[in-house]
Design a protein around this motif. Structure first.
Motif, PDB file in Angstrom:
ATOM      1  N   VAL A   1       0.835  -1.202   0.000  1.00 14.09           N
ATOM      2  CA  VAL A   1       0.000   0.000   0.000  1.00 14.09           C
ATOM      3  C   VAL A   1       0.872   1.255   0.000  1.00 14.09           C
ATOM      4  O   VAL A   1       0.596   2.217  -0.722  1.00 14.09           O
ATOM      5  N   ALA A   2       1.932   1.243   0.791  1.00 10.22           N
ATOM      6  CA  ALA A   2       2.832   2.405   0.845  1.00 10.22           C
ATOM      7  C   ALA A   2       3.496   2.650  -0.506  1.00 10.22           C
ATOM      8  O   ALA A   2       3.613   3.799  -0.954  1.00 10.22           O
ATOM      9  N   LEU A   3       3.934   1.578  -1.163  1.00 10.00           N
ATOM     10  CA  LEU A   3       4.551   1.726  -2.488  1.00 10.00           C
ATOM     11  C   LEU A   3       3.575   2.327  -3.484  1.00 10.00           C
ATOM     12  O   LEU A   3       3.917   3.224  -4.260  1.00 10.00           O
ATOM     13  N   ALA A   4       2.341   1.843  -3.465  1.00 12.27           N
ATOM     14  CA  ALA A   4       1.326   2.371  -4.375  1.00 12.27           C
ATOM     15  C   ALA A   4       1.003   3.817  -4.050  1.00 12.27           C
ATOM     16  O   ALA A   4       0.783   4.644  -4.945  1.00 12.27           O
ATOM     17  N   ALA A   5       0.992   4.152  -2.747  1.00 11.72           N
ATOM     18  CA  ALA A   5       0.669   5.511  -2.312  1.00 11.72           C
ATOM     19  C   ALA A   5       1.769   6.507  -2.661  1.00 11.72           C
ATOM     20  O   ALA A   5       1.522   7.717  -2.682  1.00 11.72           O
ATOM     21  N   VAL A   6       2.962   6.021  -2.928  1.00 11.93           N
ATOM     22  CA  VAL A   6       4.049   6.876  -3.404  1.00 11.93           C
ATOM     23  C   VAL A   6       4.045   6.923  -4.934  1.00 11.93           C
ATOM     24  O   VAL A   6       4.214   7.985  -5.539  1.00 11.93           O
ATOM     25  N   ALA A   7       3.821   5.773  -5.561  1.00 12.09           N
ATOM     26  CA  ALA A   7       3.885   5.690  -7.016  1.00 12.09           C
ATOM     27  C   ALA A   7       2.765   6.474  -7.696  1.00 12.09           C
ATOM     28  O   ALA A   7       2.998   7.155  -8.704  1.00 12.09           O
TER      29      ALA A   7
END
Length: 202
Positions: free
Chosen positions: A117-123
């Motif tokens: 989720v964190a990766l998607a929220a940055v990407a």
């Protein structure tokens, strides 16, 4: 460790009512005066929709409907002389298209956990920042507007990206914050459901 079984969410009939509430709340939040630049929930809603909603129409509609409703409210307030911010403008469809496109980052989440989720929220906000500023700089989309009219050169593009950095910071922070609320809220919801609502992590 436990992860969420998204099939539980996908099959829950109460989800529709929940989505309507999310759309309205996010739309109202977006028009609050003094809100930090870019700090809005729509990109987080796109990620959440792509990751957790089985019906792809709802996944795409969730952030777009929310944006449209807030723009409608903005336009009403502008027409009433309450705010200098108008809701509808030429070339606006590009923003709707870009927000809808961010749903793909939710689709890419195969296992809902903190890291993914964190990766998607940055990407997602990063992709939105790059694409939206490139489109504004290039004059694409038929709006006739080119931001600060930076020259159509590599240095002009970098200047245009620099112009958008204040919005990017807010968008990144907002997407991380609202993703935490959305996915964290569902995690708490799932914990109060029967054991079938969660499955062991592999």
């Amino acid at each position: 460790m436990l992860i969420m079984d998204t099939n539980r969410l996908k099959s829950n009939k109460d989800l529709v009512r929940t989505l309507v509430i999310l759309i309205v709340l996010a739309a109202v939040y977006r028009i609050i005066p003094g809100r930090p630049w870019g700090f809005a929930p729509q990109l987080a809603m796109a990620i959440f929709g792509g990751a957790a909603i089985k019906d792809k129409k709802w996944a795409f509609a969730l952030p777009v409907f929310s944006m449209f409703l807030s723009d409608l409210l903005y336009q009403g307030l502008y027409s009433a002389g309450v705010t200098p911010i108008y809701g509808f403008y030429s070339g606006q469809w590009i923003n709707y298209l870009l927000v809808a496109a961010m749903v793909v980052f939710g689709f890419a989440i195969k296992k809902i956990n903190v890291v993914n989720v964190a990766l998607a929220a940055v990407a997602a906000p990063t992709a939105f920042f790059l694409l939206s500023n490139f489109i504004t700089w290039s004059g694409m989309g038929g709006s006739g507007l080119r931001g600060l009219n930076r020259p159509l050169t590599p240095s002009g593009l970098f200047s245009a990206l620099g112009d958008g950095l204040p919005f990017y910071g807010g968008s990144l922070a907002g997407t991380l914050f609202f993703s935490t609320l959305l996915f964290g809220g569902y995690y708490l919801f799932a914990r109060h459901k029967p054991a079938s609502a969660v499955i062991p992590a592999q």
